[in-house]
Design a protein around this motif. Structure first.
Motif, PDB file in Angstrom:
ATOM      1  N   TRP A  69      90.960 111.292 138.317  1.00 39.46           N
ATOM      2  CA  TRP A  69      90.544 109.973 138.793  1.00 39.46           C
ATOM      3  C   TRP A  69      89.363 110.017 139.764  1.00 39.46           C
ATOM      4  O   TRP A  69      89.041 109.016 140.384  1.00 39.46           O
ATOM      5  CB  TRP A  69      91.717 109.279 139.503  1.00 39.46           C
ATOM      6  N   SER A  70      88.726 111.167 139.897  1.00 39.79           N
ATOM      7  CA  SER A  70      87.722 111.315 140.965  1.00 39.79           C
ATOM      8  C   SER A  70      86.592 110.298 140.873  1.00 39.79           C
ATOM      9  O   SER A  70      86.084 109.833 141.895  1.00 39.79           O
ATOM     10  CB  SER A  70      87.146 112.730 140.952  1.00 39.79           C
ATOM     11  N   ARG A  71      86.203 109.951 139.682  1.00 42.19           N
ATOM     12  CA  ARG A  71      85.068 109.024 139.541  1.00 42.19           C
ATOM     13  C   ARG A  71      85.369 107.659 140.112  1.00 42.19           C
ATOM     14  O   ARG A  71      84.455 106.978 140.608  1.00 42.19           O
ATOM     15  CB  ARG A  71      84.676 108.892 138.057  1.00 42.19           C
ATOM     16  N   VAL A  72      86.633 107.245 140.063  1.00 42.01           N
ATOM     17  CA  VAL A  72      86.972 105.898 140.521  1.00 42.01           C
ATOM     18  C   VAL A  72      87.583 105.859 141.918  1.00 42.01           C
ATOM     19  O   VAL A  72      87.590 104.807 142.561  1.00 42.01           O
ATOM     20  CB  VAL A  72      87.930 105.192 139.529  1.00 42.01           C
ATOM     21  N   VAL A  73      88.091 107.009 142.411  1.00 43.31           N
ATOM     22  CA  VAL A  73      88.768 106.967 143.715  1.00 43.31           C
ATOM     23  C   VAL A  73      87.883 107.419 144.877  1.00 43.31           C
ATOM     24  O   VAL A  73      88.128 107.036 146.024  1.00 43.31           O
ATOM     25  CB  VAL A  73      90.066 107.813 143.716  1.00 43.31           C
ATOM     26  N   GLU A  74      86.873 108.236 144.621  1.00 44.79           N
ATOM     27  CA  GLU A  74      86.050 108.732 145.724  1.00 44.79           C
ATOM     28  C   GLU A  74      84.998 107.706 146.126  1.00 44.79           C
ATOM     29  O   GLU A  74      84.300 107.158 145.265  1.00 44.79           O
ATOM     30  CB  GLU A  74      85.384 110.056 145.346  1.00 44.79           C
ATOM     31  N   LEU A  75      84.900 107.459 147.413  1.00 45.66           N
ATOM     32  CA  LEU A  75      83.894 106.546 147.929  1.00 45.66           C
ATOM     33  C   LEU A  75      82.543 107.262 147.942  1.00 45.66           C
ATOM     34  O   LEU A  75      82.441 108.399 148.396  1.00 45.66           O
ATOM     35  CB  LEU A  75      84.271 106.084 149.334  1.00 45.66           C
ATOM     36  N   PRO A  76      81.483 106.620 147.470  1.00 41.27           N
ATOM     37  CA  PRO A  76      80.210 107.300 147.209  1.00 41.27           C
ATOM     38  C   PRO A  76      79.320 107.425 148.439  1.00 41.27           C
ATOM     39  O   PRO A  76      78.160 106.985 148.439  1.00 41.27           O
ATOM     40  CB  PRO A  76      79.561 106.392 146.158  1.00 41.27           C
ATOM     41  N   TYR A  77      79.837 108.057 149.490  1.00 45.15           N
ATOM     42  CA  TYR A  77      79.056 108.147 150.727  1.00 45.15           C
ATOM     43  C   TYR A  77      78.764 109.610 151.071  1.00 45.15           C
ATOM     44  O   TYR A  77      79.525 110.500 150.752  1.00 45.15           O
ATOM     45  CB  TYR A  77      79.811 107.494 151.889  1.00 45.15           C
ATOM     46  N   GLU A  78      77.650 109.823 151.751  1.00 40.42           N
ATOM     47  CA  GLU A  78      77.273 111.145 152.240  1.00 40.42           C
ATOM     48  C   GLU A  78      76.549 110.992 153.562  1.00 40.42           C
ATOM     49  O   GLU A  78      76.180 109.878 153.973  1.00 40.42           O
ATOM     50  CB  GLU A  78      76.390 111.871 151.229  1.00 40.42           C
ATOM     51  N   CYS A  79      76.354 112.099 154.258  1.00 39.14           N
ATOM     52  CA  CYS A  79      75.730 112.071 155.579  1.00 39.14           C
ATOM     53  C   CYS A  79      74.334 111.447 155.504  1.00 39.14           C
ATOM     54  O   CYS A  79      73.565 111.759 154.587  1.00 39.14           O
ATOM     55  CB  CYS A  79      75.627 113.478 156.151  1.00 39.14           C
ATOM     56  N   GLU A  80      74.023 110.606 156.504  1.00 40.35           N
ATOM     57  CA  GLU A  80      72.773 109.844 156.456  1.00 40.35           C
ATOM     58  C   GLU A  80      71.913 109.979 157.705  1.00 40.35           C
ATOM     59  O   GLU A  80      70.993 109.196 157.903  1.00 40.35           O
ATOM     60  CB  GLU A  80      73.069 108.365 156.200  1.00 40.35           C
ATOM     61  N   HIS A  81      72.173 110.961 158.560  1.00 43.73           N
ATOM     62  CA  HIS A  81      71.273 111.171 159.691  1.00 43.73           C
ATOM     63  C   HIS A  81      69.904 111.613 159.152  1.00 43.73           C
ATOM     64  O   HIS A  81      69.827 112.267 158.104  1.00 43.73           O
ATOM     65  CB  HIS A  81      71.819 112.255 160.624  1.00 43.73           C
TER      66      HIS A  81
END
Length: 366
Positions: free
Chosen positions: A26-38
């Motif tokens: 289910w990784s495609r639908v459960v993981e929130l698509p965020y990464e570090c943004e500094h």
């Protein structure tokens, strides 16, 4: 439901949960698509201040926590390394290789799937890209337990980093400790995995796409974009749910995918430590001994005149660490997971009755 049917259904239910976890179904639908943004730091500048060079069972977790306690807010152990940094780096690498197809990402590393995929990522990532990705998370320190082969690539792009070498145990002492630890770790994984599959049997994590922005003030989004706080140091029930959802694919896979180093012989053990001693400038290296060094020694090495802590470093747990460090979270989470298992079972039983209902509803032939 007969006893035999109940046993079959339970085994099938648990097997499906384990399959979903090990294959990140289910990784495609459960993981929130965020990464570090500094903002990225200048080229080949990771911003990492301290590298803790130590194998598993040499005190890496204790030292990682102690660094956090004296003010290095983004002090990473392998959990944070995977969650905030390397998982995104690896995903981008493999998506470039396969033309952007999420379904073709490598399966998570595990005991049944030992591989070298992360080592391929590490070797295929330029120093500039590695430094930029690290700097966007504003990583202060990394303890390299379970990800030992990352040391030299990160050291190369961290010119200002100081190195703490955990070579205080002899090979025999270290190996004895490791061999006592591993069976207990397997037991922990079995127990916690049995509870944790409640989150993976069905894609419950997809609800976070709604819950996080509407009810939780974008807490997970903020944490993932800022690269902290480290989950080994700051942990609540909501964070623990997110941790449970992504643990297999973003964190645990790192330990089985080629970037770890576990020497089988004394020569390899001694050579690994000796290589670091020989190549790191003496003024930037501290050989740490858990039996004698204190917070004062740590602060002096890092040139912190006003040390926030004094005395011996409190030992951090290695087994059931989140349960021991955050018992209130554990006591709240277990009943929630049991309830979720109950809900899952109800849903699965309904699904399994559908074929029988269709058969019964079919009109009989004349």
């Amino acid at each position: 439901m007969s006893c035999l049917s109940l046993c079959f259904f339970t085994a099938l239910y648990l097997a499906w949960g384990v399959f979903c976890e090990l294959n990140a179904v289910w990784s495609r639908v459960v993981e929130l698509p965020y990464e570090c943004e500094h903002p990225a730091l200048p080229v080949n500048q990771s911003g990492v201040k301290v590298l803790v060079a130590g194998l598993a069972k040499s005190g890496t977790r204790t030292l990682s926590r102690s660094l956090y306690q004296i003010g290095l807010d983004h002090s990473y152990h392998s959990e944070e390394f995977g969650m905030f940094f390397f998982a995104n780096l690896a995903d981008k690498f493999w998506l470039r290789q396969n033309g952007g197809h999420w379904g073709q990402l490598p399966k998570p590393g595990a005991l049944h799937n030992l591989n070298t995929k992360d080592l391929e990522v590490l070797r295929g990532t330029s120093p500039e890209e590695l430094a930029a990705a690290l700097s966007r998370c504003r990583v202060d320190a990394i303890a390299l337990d379970g990800i030992e082969q990352v040391f030299w690539p990160v050291h190369q792009v961290s010119p200002d980093a100081k190195v703490i070498l955990l070579n205080w145990r002899t090979f025999k002492e270290w190996r004895t400790s490791l061999e006592a630890f591993v069976p207990l770790l397997m037991l922990e994984l079995l127990i916690m995995g049995t509870f944790g599959t409640a989150m993976t049997v069905l894609p419950w994590g997809a609800l976070l796409h709604v819950i996080d922005p509407l009810l939780m003030g974008r807490k997970i989004e903020t944490m993932m974009k800022s690269g902290g706080p480290p989950i080994c140091q700051v942990y609540d029930i909501y964070t623990s749910m997110w941790h449970g959802i992504v643990n297999g694919r973003r964190i645990a896979t790192r330990w089985f995918s080629g970037i770890n180093f576990t020497p089988a012989e004394e020569a390899g053990y001694d050579a690994w430590h000796a290589d670091i001693k020989a190549k790191v400038p003496k003024e930037r290296l501290l050989e740490w001994d858990m039996r004698k060094h204190r917070f004062e020694d740590l602060c002096a090495f890092l040139e912190m005149p006003d040390c926030p802590r004094q005395g011996r470093l409190p030992r951090a747990p290695n087994l059931f660490l989140f349960a021991q460090d955050f018992p209130h979270v554990f006591l709240c989470k277990v009943p929630m997971l049991v309830l979720l298992h109950w809900i899952n079972v109800k849903i699965f039983r309904k699904i399994f009755t559908i074929p029988a209902m269709l058969v019964r509803s079919r009109p009989k032939a004349d």
